[in-house]
Design a protein around this motif. Structure first.
Motif, mmCIF file in Angstrom:
data_model
loop_
_atom_site.group_PDB
_atom_site.id
_atom_site.type_symbol
_atom_site.label_atom_id
_atom_site.label_comp_id
_atom_site.label_asym_id
_atom_site.label_seq_id
_atom_site.Cartn_x
_atom_site.Cartn_y
_atom_site.Cartn_z
ATOM 1 N N ILE A 1 23.208 -44.844 -24.151
ATOM 2 C CA ILE A 1 22.678 -43.698 -24.014
ATOM 3 C C ILE A 1 22.140 -43.280 -22.446
ATOM 4 N N THR A 2 21.349 -44.158 -21.926
ATOM 5 C CA THR A 2 21.024 -43.967 -20.733
ATOM 6 C C THR A 2 22.093 -43.984 -19.520
ATOM 7 N N ALA A 3 22.894 -44.697 -19.919
ATOM 8 C CA ALA A 3 24.030 -44.633 -18.794
ATOM 9 C C ALA A 3 24.867 -43.575 -18.737
ATOM 10 N N GLY A 4 25.139 -43.252 -19.872
ATOM 11 C CA GLY A 4 25.845 -41.962 -20.369
ATOM 12 C C GLY A 4 25.222 -40.666 -19.883
ATOM 13 N N GLN A 5 24.104 -40.688 -20.258
ATOM 14 C CA GLN A 5 23.004 -39.438 -19.792
ATOM 15 C C GLN A 5 23.022 -39.301 -18.345
ATOM 16 N N VAL A 6 22.753 -40.260 -17.570
ATOM 17 C CA VAL A 6 22.617 -40.230 -15.979
ATOM 18 C C VAL A 6 23.811 -39.879 -15.643
ATOM 19 N N PHE A 7 24.919 -40.528 -15.805
ATOM 20 C CA PHE A 7 26.355 -40.462 -15.487
ATOM 21 C C PHE A 7 26.802 -39.064 -15.658
ATOM 22 N N THR A 8 26.798 -38.503 -16.874
ATOM 23 C CA THR A 8 27.424 -37.161 -17.195
ATOM 24 C C THR A 8 26.496 -36.100 -16.596
#
Lengths: 296, 427
Positions: free
Chosen positions: B203-210
């Motif tokens: 979730i964190t990686a996806g959130q920060v990236f997008t």
């Protein structure tokens, strides 16, 4: 770069987020509104829902759901009575910590501890503290007071949750916000007041309070918005759901109960939209009448 | 009272004394508040280390203790296990004299109890036994305890009968570290940790990236509909989670059916249970009881995009212009200018997202039914339902779930506070 190309580049950057956003945000909001006019009960696919017009809203506001829905609204408002206590407590702690002295960082960390711990584990701890034979009652008995059945009496469980939430939030984010606001107050103001011989009380009301009022306003608005959705975890962990006499059936729990225990998706959506409308109206009123300057 | 002039030496003298008093009062007050903050957590640890018998002791004991018994043998005090404690007593009433009353067991409720009582009409205090509905004056004939010596060692074990007043009782510090092992054994906390870490990281990686991509687009790129879209993003920040909860659930629930219908009518692959390495259940690919259901809907929030956009707006444009003149594309600027300059903001968003999804309770509770997939908060709840009264075990389990989290968050506190000051509070 041509205009078209520029536009394409912009959307290329936006797409990963936008797609997710459309599917998991925009679409559900619209779908929820549509659902609230249906009697969908999760049997059969979503296409089997039948139109109900305003029946769900009528049931909530004046029909067979009225009693529990209004109780849920009242329970939620009751929980919000804790907000001013917590905010004033945060301001007070921030003012004390704002005097530069040794150990300030230590105390700030200690006060922040409950915020860091907050979660299901700490709610379990509070269930134990509030237990009939728990720590709180034992301490009350030691100072000669009669204990209270915090978890089993409808009039005590909400105050108990307020106590717990105050413990959890008073030294947390709000205090950090106030610390930031206080460090922005020009020290000359206090020096001038000192020279004029103003007392601490006077200095608070004429300097501190007005200077931090934007922060107070911001925290207040956010707390109320969050307050509408509060209480679900406390209800689940501390009160096993609706609690004694339904005292912890907060709006959040009411919606959960209708949707995922009774499977009345339409009804639950209608309740969620009523909650949203309340948040919206209150926020707009706040901005219209209360908001002068808000830090953003 | 007129204020002392600043030039007067007394002004400073008075001030310093008052300051010192104020400081003492401040420290005192802060300590009281600090203790209030820490005390519940200390209680948590204390309960976690207690044995079943002393959880409910009144007054509350802060140190996990247990009662031990000792007798003196050949001038040396040895520990014994108390098996029974008996009192032989005689009725005092002359007509009943000689008839022994039931052996009275002390220390255990439910049997006859021995009291010290005041006889009606005054006089000295006397011993009395509680029988049926009242107290009967008695004379204690004998009071003895049956104790076991060298308990636990079958070869040297010995049962003795000793006068009760020779048995001394003491509360001894006895932390039950085994409670942690018992708690960990009764809930699959290891699996819950793996689940939580996996879910949270994705979730964190996806959130920060997008979010960072979208935020860059909103902050720096020009494209039709940009401002309207941004207002749309902002508007959703006010919408309570409860509103989108239900449709999202319905989507997640019927997605496998729809995909099966479209792509896999025979095999129904989208609703099959999957196993990692053939033995570890990892739920379904999508739909209820899948990691997908917990992770993907939580990955997109307006808040991350909003926060990063505000930060990107503050980055001087000259840097980008210079990069562009050097032939950098938009993606190059994003990678080589914006991202390196925004590390604090990205870290803040990451910490906030991490913390939020680590604590997420309602959504995982709704979309997960198999314990194998439970993240820590949901696992704790099912643990609580299974062990309703064993608070020592519950607290031990809760602590195992809490402590590593607290350590990580303490380490990230700097970013956390920075994030709060950015006005980054999720509604």
């Amino acid at each position: 770069m041509s205009k078209l190309r520029k536009g394409l580049v912009g959307y290329a950057f936006l797409t990963p987020n936008l797609v997710g956003f459309l599917v998991f945000m925009f679409f559900p909001v619209i779908a929820s509104l549509v659902l609230s006019f249906t009697t969908y009960e999760l049997v059969g696919g979503p296409l089997s829902a039948s139109w109900a017009g305003l029946k769900n809203f009528a049931a909530l506001l004046g029909g067979d759901q009225r009693q529990q829905f209004f109780q849920a609204a009242w329970n939620t408002v009751f929980l919000m009575f804790g907000i001013p206590i917590s905010i004033l407590g945060s301001l007070f702690l921030a003012m004390v910590l704002n005097q530069k002295f040794r150990g300030m960082v230590f105390f700030r960390t200690v006060f922040f501890l409950p915020t860091i711990c907050a979660g299901i584990a700490v709610l379990m701890l509070w269930r134990w503290i509030l237990h009939d034979d728990g720590l709180l009652n034992a301490l009350l008995k030691q100072v000669g007071l009669k204990g209270v059945r915090w978890l089993n009496e409808s009039e005590w469980i909400r105050p108990a949750i307020i106590i717990m939430q105050t413990w959890m939030t008073v030294g947390g984010m709000n205090m950090i916000l106030y610390l930031a606001a206080l460090s922005n107050v020009p020290p000359e103001l206090y020096e001038a007041a000192d020279i004029d011989g103003a007392g601490a009380w006077r200095k608070f009301w004429t300097i501190t309070w007005p200077m931090v009022s934007p922060t107070t306003f911001f925290i207040g608005v956010m707390s109320v918005i969050r307050g509408f959705q509060a209480g679900f975890e406390a209800a689940m962990i501390i009160a096993d759901g609706a609690g004694p006499g339904g005292a912890t059936r907060f709006l959040s729990y009411f919606i959960y109960e209708r949707a995922f225990i009774h499977y009345r998706m339409g009804l639950a959506s209608a309740a969620a939209w009523l909650m949203f409308l309340a948040v919206l109206v209150l926020t707009l009123l706040n901005w219209r009448f209360g908001g002068r300057r808000v830090i953003y | 009272m007129p204020a002392l002039a600043r030039t007067s030496p007394r002004f400073y003298e008075k001030r310093s004394v008052r300051r010192r008093i104020a400081m003492v009062v401040t420290y005192l007050g802060l300590s009281v508040v600090g203790i209030t903050m820490v005390l519940p957590l200390v209680w948590m640890l204390s309960t976690a280390l207690k044995n079943e018998a002393s959880i409910y002791s009144i007054p509350p004991e802060w140190l996990p203790s247990e009662t031990r018994h000792y007798i003196t043998l050949e001038g040396e005090e040895v520990e014994v296990r108390l098996l029974r404690k008996r009192v032989k007593a005689e009725l005092v009433n002359p007509s009943d004299r000689g008839r022994l009353l039931d052996s009275v067991q002390l220390d255990e409720p439910g049997r006859l109890d021995l009291y010290e009582a005041q006889l009606r009409g005054g006089g000295e205090k006397t011993q009395a036994a509680g029988i049926a509905d009242g107290l009967v004056p008695v004379n204690v004939v004998e009071s003895y305890s049956v104790v076991k010596l060298n308990a636990g060692d079958p070869e040297r074990e010995k049962v003795l009968r000793v006068p009760s007043d020779e048995v001394t009782k003491r509360r001894v510090l006895a932390p039950q570290w085994g409670n942690f092992a018992r708690a960990v054994k009764s809930i699959n906390i290891g699996r819950a940790y793996i689940n939580s870490i996996f879910i949270t990281l994705v979730i964190t990686a996806g959130q920060v990236f997008t979010s960072s991509l979208a935020a860059y687009a909103f902050a720096r790129l020009e494209f039709p509909g940009r401002d309207k879209l941004f207002i749309g993003y902002l508007a959703t920040m006010m919408i309570p989670g409860a509103v989108i909860l239900i449709p999202t659930y319905i989507v997640v629930r019927y997605l496998p059916d729809a995909l099966n219908w479209a792509f896999s009518r025979e095999a129904q692959v989208f609703s099959q249970d999957l196993f990692l390495f053939g033995k570890y259940a990892v739920g379904k690919a999508i739909g209820i009881d899948s990691y997908f259901a917990v992770i993907v809907p939580a990955m997109f929030t307006a808040y991350g995009t909003f926060m990063l956009r505000q930060f990107f707006m503050g980055i001087p444009k000259d840097l980008e212009d210079a990069a562009r003149i050097d032939g950098c594309s938009a993606i190059g600027i994003y990678r080589h200018v914006i991202i390196p300059l925004s590390k604090p903001a990205l870290a803040t968003l990451a910490v906030f997202t991490f913390m939020g999804s680590w604590r997420a309770f309602m959504w995982p509770l709704i979309v997960l039914n198999t314990e194998d997939l439970y993240p820590i908060p949901v696992m704790l709840r099912s643990f609580q339902s299974a062990y309703t009264v064993e608070y020592n075990l519950l607290m031990a389990g809760a602590l195992v779930a809490l402590v590593p989290t607290v350590i990580v968050f303490m380490a990230a506190q700097r970013y956390f506070r920075a994030g709060i000051r950015l006005g980054a509070i999720k509604g």
